[in-house]
Scaffold this motif. Structure first.
Motif, PDB file in Angstrom:
ATOM      1  N   ALA A   7       0.825  -1.206   0.000  1.00  0.00           N
ATOM      2  CA  ALA A   7       0.000   0.000   0.000  1.00  0.00           C
ATOM      3  C   ALA A   7       0.861   1.258   0.000  1.00  0.00           C
ATOM      4  N   ALA A   8       1.963   1.242   0.759  1.00  0.00           N
ATOM      5  CA  ALA A   8       2.857   2.396   0.784  1.00  0.00           C
ATOM      6  C   ALA A   8       3.476   2.640  -0.590  1.00  0.00           C
ATOM      7  N   LEU A   9       3.866   1.560  -1.275  1.00  0.00           N
ATOM      8  CA  LEU A   9       4.445   1.715  -2.611  1.00  0.00           C
ATOM      9  C   LEU A   9       3.397   2.187  -3.614  1.00  0.00           C
ATOM     10  N   ASP A  10       2.145   1.738  -3.432  1.00  0.00           N
ATOM     11  CA  ASP A  10       1.077   2.249  -4.298  1.00  0.00           C
ATOM     12  C   ASP A  10       0.938   3.763  -4.145  1.00  0.00           C
ATOM     13  N   LEU A  30      13.669  -0.926   3.700  1.00  0.00           N
ATOM     14  CA  LEU A  30      14.707  -1.376   4.628  1.00  0.00           C
ATOM     15  C   LEU A  30      14.062  -2.298   5.660  1.00  0.00           C
ATOM     16  N   VAL A  31      14.576  -3.521   5.784  1.00  0.00           N
ATOM     17  CA  VAL A  31      14.071  -4.502   6.756  1.00  0.00           C
ATOM     18  C   VAL A  31      15.115  -4.656   7.862  1.00  0.00           C
ATOM     19  N   VAL A  51      10.167  -2.398   9.384  1.00  0.00           N
ATOM     20  CA  VAL A  51      10.245  -2.236   7.933  1.00  0.00           C
ATOM     21  C   VAL A  51      10.001  -0.761   7.620  1.00  0.00           C
ATOM     22  N   THR A  52      10.947  -0.156   6.937  1.00  0.00           N
ATOM     23  CA  THR A  52      10.849   1.270   6.593  1.00  0.00           C
ATOM     24  C   THR A  52      10.740   1.411   5.081  1.00  0.00           C
ATOM     25  N   VAL A  53       9.736   2.187   4.638  1.00  0.00           N
ATOM     26  CA  VAL A  53       9.551   2.482   3.223  1.00  0.00           C
ATOM     27  C   VAL A  53       9.761   3.989   3.035  1.00  0.00           C
TER      28      VAL A  53
END
Length: 428
Positions: free
Chosen positions: A329-332, A347-348, A357-359
């Motif tokens: 959802a964040a990438l969308d 980043l995991v 997990v960081t987006v």
């Protein structure tokens, strides 16, 4: 293309069958020798001669039957044991009564042990125990009563046959384990060879298409972008695959065996916040922990960089899928609001008490008050697709955005994340 290596199956029990073949011949000759030495003491020597003639013909004619497990059938084992039991029960009829009472040998003597050992090698210790029990009963009937010598001989045959049967079962299990390990090793070498071939050809071509397409621009740039995404996806498959096979050693009644566990594959990045990977009928997807890296790998591409630990990042199945869905959802949101040219980084981090997990993206960021306005308008992408998913599994989602400097979404899932079955699935 080089031919696939073939693993040859070995038989650790074949020497036992060869030894049993020699044992039956030698013990037949030994039983006949005992009869010849005590011929004058037999009450009905003609009956013993007839039995030994049958025994000799049977032993020599059935040598191929005890050459391997495939030829040693249940019918043969039953007939072979019948020959031994018949000889035991005929002993008091053919031999003198005083010799029977004095503990003299039976007609088949130690040849009987060969019949019991055939049961042990063919069927293991359980078959050996049953055959030994029948031999023990026949010996007691032949003597007419219990005696120390009878009990001693029966126990000796019983213990020896059961021990050999158990050793055979363990040997067979070890053989299966070794054969499976050799197959895994051969498959690994084959995959490494294919990986080298792909790296030397397909990946290099895709990388060249990406560079040339970006340099030319226009429609070629789009083609280059697609080639870059396929390069990343193919490189991920070559590096380890998304659907892996786990070879678990476990201690079973037959010894150490290898059980093959097929894990559900990640199936690709899901659009609109959908999580990669399948789910069970109950939405649980199984009880074993999932490696979060495998669920996030499909999101990597030419404009999305995935950084992960070198070791597995295990989470409860439902929790792992919800985290992957929140990342999707964040990438969308990055694609919709930051533009097609924006880049993103995943980043995991595997901390002792939580998985983080960081987006992060390099887009224009989110203006102040925009999220509250979107929720008021009924657009709940961040509220439900990201924060709601993490809240349901006991985690948290923090969103930090600075206008002109991009947006960062931090997803934190505790090790004790709740594996709520079906609740989050109903919200999608």
């Amino acid at each position: 293309m080089a031919g696939r290596e073939r693993v040859l199956k070995m038989s650790v029990e074949q020497p036992l069958w060869r030894a049993l073949t020699a044992y039956r011949v030698l013990t037949m000759l030994y039983a006949i020798g005992l009869f010849v030495a005590a011929y004058s003491g037999f009450a009905r020597p003609w009956l013993a001669i007839a039995y030994f003639a049958v025994l000799a013909v049977w032993t020599l004619a059935t040598l191929p039957k005890v050459a391997s497990a495939a030829r040693c059938t249940k019918r043969f084992l039953a007939a072979d044991l019948a020959v031994a039991l018949t000889g035991i029960l005929l002993t008091p009829v053919a031999d003198a009564h005083w010799r029977v009472l004095d503990g003299g040998p039976t007609l088949p003597s130690i040849w009987t042990a060969g019949s019991v050992l055939a049961f042990a090698i063919k069927g293991g210790w359980r078959w050996a125990a049953c055959a030994s029990l029948l031999v023990g009963v026949a010996n007691v009937v032949q003597r007419g009563a219990f005696s120390r010598d009878t009990v001693h001989n029966v126990l000796l045959v019983c213990i020896a046959s059961i021990a050999i049967g158990y050793v055979v079962e363990v040997a067979r299990a070890s053989e299966r384990t070794l054969a499976r390990a050799l197959e895994i090793e051969a498959a690994t070498r084959e995959r490494e060879r294919l990986a080298r071939d792909i790296h030397d050809s397909v990946l290099q071509v895709l990388a060249m298409v990406q560079r040339r397409g970006t340099a030319i621009g226009g429609e070629a740039a789009e083609l280059g972008r697609m080639a870059g995404e396929q390069e990343v996806a193919l490189r991920t498959l070559v590096a380890g695959g998304l659907a892996r096979t786990s070879h678990v050693s476990e201690d079973a009644s037959q010894g150490a065996v290898v059980r093959v566990v097929e894990e559900t594959g990640a199936g690709g990045a899901a659009g609109a916040g959908g999580a990669p990977g399948g789910t069970g009928a109950d939405g649980s997807g199984g009880g074993a922990e999932r490696d979060l890296r495998l669920l996030l790998a499909p999101y990597a591409g030419s404009r999305v960089t995935l950084s992960e630990p070198g070791a597995a990042v295990p989470l409860a199945p439902h929790a792992a899928r919800e985290v992957a869905a929140a990342v999707g959802a964040a990438l969308d949101n990055v694609r919709k609001h930051a533009g097609a040219g924006a880049r993103a980084w995943i980043l995991v981090e595997d901390d002792p008490d939580a998985v983080v997990v960081t987006v992060r993206d390099d887009g224009p960021g989110i203006p102040r008050g925009r999220l509250a306005q979107a929720e008021g308008e009924g657009r709940l992408g961040v509220a439900l697709s990201i924060r709601g998913r993490l809240r349901d599994i006991g985690g948290t989602a923090e969103l930090i955005s600075v206008p002109g400097q991009g947006t960062e979404v931090e997803l934190r899932v505790p090790r004790t994340a709740r594996d709520i079955r079906g609740k989050a699935e109903a919200k999608r």
